[in-house]
Design a protein around this motif. Structure first.
Motif, PDB file in Angstrom:
ATOM      1  N   THR A 487       0.889  -1.304   0.110  1.00  0.00           N
ATOM      2  CA  THR A 487       0.274  -0.136   0.169  1.00  0.00           C
ATOM      3  C   THR A 487       0.799   1.410  -0.321  1.00  0.00           C
ATOM      4  O   THR A 487       1.882   1.328   0.039  1.00  0.00           O
ATOM      5  CB  THR A 487      -1.222  -0.020   1.278  1.00  0.00           C
ATOM      6  N   PHE A 508      -2.442   1.114  -4.401  1.00  0.00           N
ATOM      7  CA  PHE A 508      -2.041   0.195  -4.154  1.00  0.00           C
ATOM      8  C   PHE A 508      -1.899  -0.626  -5.170  1.00  0.00           C
ATOM      9  O   PHE A 508      -2.082  -0.435  -5.922  1.00  0.00           O
ATOM     10  CB  PHE A 508      -3.260  -0.933  -3.762  1.00  0.00           C
ATOM     11  N   ALA A 542      -7.007  -0.803  -2.051  1.00  0.00           N
ATOM     12  CA  ALA A 542      -6.577  -2.064  -2.218  1.00  0.00           C
ATOM     13  C   ALA A 542      -8.271  -3.155  -2.407  1.00  0.00           C
ATOM     14  O   ALA A 542      -7.953  -3.814  -3.245  1.00  0.00           O
ATOM     15  CB  ALA A 542      -6.279  -2.320  -0.607  1.00  0.00           C
TER      16      ALA A 542
END
Lengths: 582, 134
Positions: A487, A508, A542
């Motif tokens: 991340t 991400f 993400a």
């Protein structure tokens, strides 16, 4: 008798002189000035007509058409052939979508070439010609042409680009491969009769047109549609300044999908604003934040400065160095390299960088391709910003370790992650699979080996823990597959320098299946409107990666690594750990 | 009395005349034939021009139709029609999928296959043949 003979001699002499003069003139016309008069005659009856080449299509890797040509006609008038402009205008106006009066004014001319209307559809143009034949009117003629059409409208707009009024590429692949797509116009020398019709018997020299080559991209429209949909949803949900995503094959460097928001419709590019037309994946640079930790950790491991047993004391989250404090979100004690990546410890990354020499560290950053253009065949790529060691202050190296004091492009970042995925080889991003019919699809060698296979595999394994319930990105999890990634949450830099409070670029960067990577991807959301407490790469970018990856895996029919039941139990872990993510 | 009593006349030499007539006839015929062929050549040329124009028109129409089909079947257009409710996506039930080829990975030949996931390897190479009853 004598007088008669003289007269006969004079007459014969005169006749001989006259015939000599005629003969001389004849030779002058036919031989001496042959070329000149031939040219005049040719100009009167011969013309050179252009045979236009068709612009090549742009296709995706499976042959799906992304840019095609629609035949249209340009209607022209020869004023000298028009007997009654009003009658002709009344007949032609409905076909040309023009007011009768305006058309009549245009047709009332003695000029031999007047463009009446461009981009008339083939059907309407032919209907007009038939109506004119039926009514016995003449004076309007058709010229061949084509307009470029992008059937998928906004989809893939930043890659495809568009063409100008003359059909030449202005942006994207249309510009980069303009020469290959354009082809070569041909020509034919013809003679015509008084009515302007070609006399086929006297058809002269001819050079047929060479149509432009079709360009087959590495893009897979199935994946592109998935990425577009998810980026679009993220853009609507988080209302960011921009959102981008890219999918690549880490083993070959082939770009499989690429999407940015805001975007535009290349069929109506005149309506687009400059910020819509920018391909942010190659032309925007940003501070990558923690995603950049893969560089310092892999470099240090490759140099043998750290190993599997190394533990770094992370100063319980507050590391004072040169009068400044480097902070972590949580206080950590001793962490191994995988734990530093998993917990995304800034202190740990900074302390690893301090173990490396300046020049050595800089060389690794450059070896990963940062600070130079990747060479993707698109206009407007920038090289990012990597300062050489002599411009560093004492803090620069520690900041660079966690993705500050450096600016990268998304394409560089995904290529760096691909290098981790494929065993340490930096690949050149590839966007074009082949040019023209029958051209070979050649594999492209890696640019360089950045780190050893062992170092790359070590970091790749460590990155799997990032996407676990203990890591920062459990929401990047994909059912049935092991995901590795990192991340990034970087504060935005203001126009006049300095960081902007509460505004972040979150990302991400990852790949899957972790053991045999098929896809590497990057999702970036720039300034999501979600509040500081939720604006993290693990919470915003993400999940987008996870949705893209899940759909892409089904589309590509990638064999799952884990049983579904296990994946589902993993999901329960994920859900419970979401609240803990920082 | 022995003189020739035939009147002095200019005789016509029929053979020579006939030869000339035939020669002129053939020359004339050749000339006419040349003109005829030239006309034919122009007529065929005109026909060729018309046929070329017709082919060009048909090609252009064909290209226009192909472009229209491409636009109508593009992902964007299909997605729009899906959103508008003119189209519906129906999931294919697993029992409705017939696996007639052994599952192959996508990598070796670059061809991506759908519906070839077969985790148990029941239909892979070397799998026993089984009778199928309906």
């Amino acid at each position: 008798m004598k007088g008669t003979g003289i007269r006969i001699g004079i007459i014969c002499g005169l006749l001989a002189l006259i015939f000599t003069l005629f003969a001389w003139r004849l030779i002058d016309l036919q031989v001496a000035q042959h070329d000149y008069f031939s040219l005049i005659a040719a100009e009167k009856h011969s013309i050179r007509i252009v045979i236009p080449a068709h612009r090549g299509r742009i296709l995706d890797r499976n042959g799906e058409e992304l840019a095609v040509n629609i035949p249209v006609r340009t209607v022209t008038a020869d004023g000298t052939h028009i007997r009654n402009p009003e009658t002709l205008a009344a007949l032609a106006a409905p076909y040309l979508d023009m007011p009768v009066k305006e058309l009549a004014e245009k047709l009332t001319t003695q000029r031999q070439y007047v463009v009446i209307r461009k981009e008339v559809s083939e059907e309407k143009a032919q209907d007009l010609m038939r109506a004119m034949d039926k009514a016995g009117l003449k004076g309007l003629y058709l010229e061949e042409g084509a307009i470029r059409s992008y059937p998928n409208s906004e989809m893939l707009c930043h890659v495809l680009g568009f063409v100008d009024y003359s059909g030449h590429g202005i942006d994207g692949i249309e510009k980069s491969f303009d020469k290959e797509l354009s082809g070569q116009d041909g020509y034919r020398m013809i003679e015509h009769d008084r009515k302007g019709r070609e006399i086929v018997v006297y058809r002269g020299q001819e050079q047929s047109a060479t149509d432009g080559s079709d360009i087959r991209l590495t893009i897979d429209m199935g994946l592109q549609a998935i990425v577009e949909k998810e980026v679009d949803d993220a853009y609507k949900e988080y209302h960011p300044e921009s959102a981008s995503a890219i999918l690549a094959d880490p083993n070959t460097g082939e770009i499989l999908a690429m999407a940015c928001r805001p975007n535009f419709d290349p069929n109506h590019f005149n309506d687009a604003k400059p910020e819509q037309m920018r391909n942010r994946i190659i032309s925007d640079m940003y501070e990558p934040g923690s995603t950049f930790k893969i560089v310092v950790t892999s470099a240090a491991f490759n140099e043998g400065i750290v190993d599997e047993n190394t533990r770094i004391f992370c100063e319980n989250g507050h590391f004072s160095y040169c009068g400044k404090v480097i902070k972590d979100h949580h206080g950590f004690g001793d962490l191994t390299i995988p734990e530093i990546l998993m917990k995304s410890s800034n202190v740990g990354a900074a302390k690893i960088s301090l173990r490396m020499g300046d020049q050595s560290y800089y060389d690794y950053v450059r070896a990963y391709g940062f600070g130079e253009k990747t060479g993707i065949p698109l206009q407007g790529e920038i090289s990012g910003l990597v300062n050489p060691p002599h411009r560093w202050d004492k803090l620069t190296k520690t900041r660079m370790a966690f993705g500050q004091s450096i600016a990268v492009t998304p394409i560089q970042m995904v290529m760096a992650m691909s290098a981790i995925a494929n065993g340490g080889k930096l690949m050149k991003p590839r966007l074009v699979l082949s040019e023209g019919e029958g051209s070979a699809v050649e594999s492209v060698p890696p640019v360089r080996q950045v780190v050893s296979k062992k170092a790359a595999n070590y970091i790749a394994t460590a990155l799997q823990r990032v996407v676990s319930s203990q890591g920062t990105a459990p929401l990047a999890h994909i059912d049935g597959y092991t995901v590795a990634g990192k991340t990034g949450t970087a504060q935005k830099i203001g126009a006049h320098g300095g960081y902007l409070e509460g505004r972040y670029i979150v990302s991400f960067d990852g790949f899957f299946p972790a053991d045999a990577p098929r896809l590497a991807g990057l999702v970036i959301v720039n300034d999501a409107k979600v509040g500081s407490e939720a604006n993290y790469g693990g919470l915003v970018a993400a999940p987008v990666f996870s949705r893209i990856g899940g759909k892409a895996a089904r589309y590509l029919d990638i064999q799952p690594e884990a049983a579904i039941a296990m994946a589902q139990s993993g999901n329960a872990d994920t859900a419970s750990s979401t609240a803990k993510i920082r | 009395m022995n003189g020739n009593r035939r009147r002095p006349t200019n005789s016509i030499q029929v053979n020579v005349l006939a030869r000339w007539i035939v020669a002129v006839f053939f020359v004339g015929l050749a000339g006419l034939f040349f003109v005829y062929l030239k006309n034919q050549q122009h007529a065929v040329g005109d026909q060729a021009r018309l046929v070329e124009a017709a082919i060009s028109e048909i090609e252009a129409k064909n290209d226009a139709l192909k472009a229209r089909i491409t636009a109508m079947t593009s992902r964007g257009a299909l997605q729009r029609r899906l959103d508008e409710g003119y189209l519906r996506l129906e999931p294919i039930r697993d029992t409705a999928i017939a696996r007639v080829t052994p599952p192959l990975p996508a990598e070796p030949d670059g061809v991506l296959r759908t519906a070839s996931r077969d985790p148990d390897g029941r239909f892979g190479a070397g799998a026993p043949l089984r009778a199928v009853s309906r």
